[in-house]
Design a protein around this motif. Structure first.
Motif, short mmCIF file in Angstrom:
data_model
loop_
_atom_site.label_atom_id
_atom_site.label_comp_id
_atom_site.label_asym_id
_atom_site.label_seq_id
_atom_site.Cartn_x
_atom_site.Cartn_y
_atom_site.Cartn_z
N SER A 33 14.54 -9.60 12.11
CA SER A 33 13.73 -8.90 13.04
C SER A 33 13.36 -7.70 12.27
O SER A 33 12.12 -6.85 12.44
CB SER A 33 13.77 -8.69 14.47
N SER A 37 10.35 -5.98 10.20
CA SER A 37 8.84 -4.55 10.56
C SER A 37 9.10 -3.79 9.36
O SER A 37 8.14 -2.88 9.71
CB SER A 37 9.70 -4.51 11.87
N SER A 40 6.85 -5.24 6.66
CA SER A 40 5.75 -4.78 7.16
C SER A 40 5.11 -3.51 7.76
O SER A 40 3.62 -3.66 7.45
CB SER A 40 5.74 -5.53 8.40
N HIS A 42 5.61 -1.27 10.42
CA HIS A 42 5.23 -1.98 11.89
C HIS A 42 6.59 -1.10 12.19
O HIS A 42 6.84 -0.52 13.77
CB HIS A 42 5.44 -2.82 12.54
N SER A 43 8.02 -0.81 11.47
CA SER A 43 8.91 0.27 12.59
C SER A 43 8.91 1.55 12.75
O SER A 43 8.27 2.41 12.24
CB SER A 43 10.08 -0.02 11.39
#
Length: 68
Positions: A33, A37, A40, A42-43
């Motif tokens: 996971s 992230s 992508s 989005h972390s």
């Protein structure tokens, strides 16, 4: 030297082994996971610098830093 008094039963051995396996599956899911992230973008708690130049040579290498 300490020696166990009785042999561990098969059922007890399976219970301990399954508990160990369940922990590893959870850790793998969490790390996957985090990787998704990061890739992508989005972390929010993980910084990923793509390139950093070395002072001694002109080699470039990726740098990964975890911030908690």
């Amino acid at each position: 030297m300490a020696v166990p008094k009785k042999r561990t039963s098969r059922s007890r051995k399976k219970i301990r082994n399954n508990a160990w396996k369940i922990k590893s599956v959870g850790k793998a899911a969490k790390s996957f996971s985090l990787a998704q992230s990061v890739l992508s973008g989005h972390s929010k708690s993980f910084y990923y610098v793509t390139e950093k130049k070395s002072f001694r040579t002109n080699q470039q290498y990726p740098l990964i830093c975890i911030v908690a």
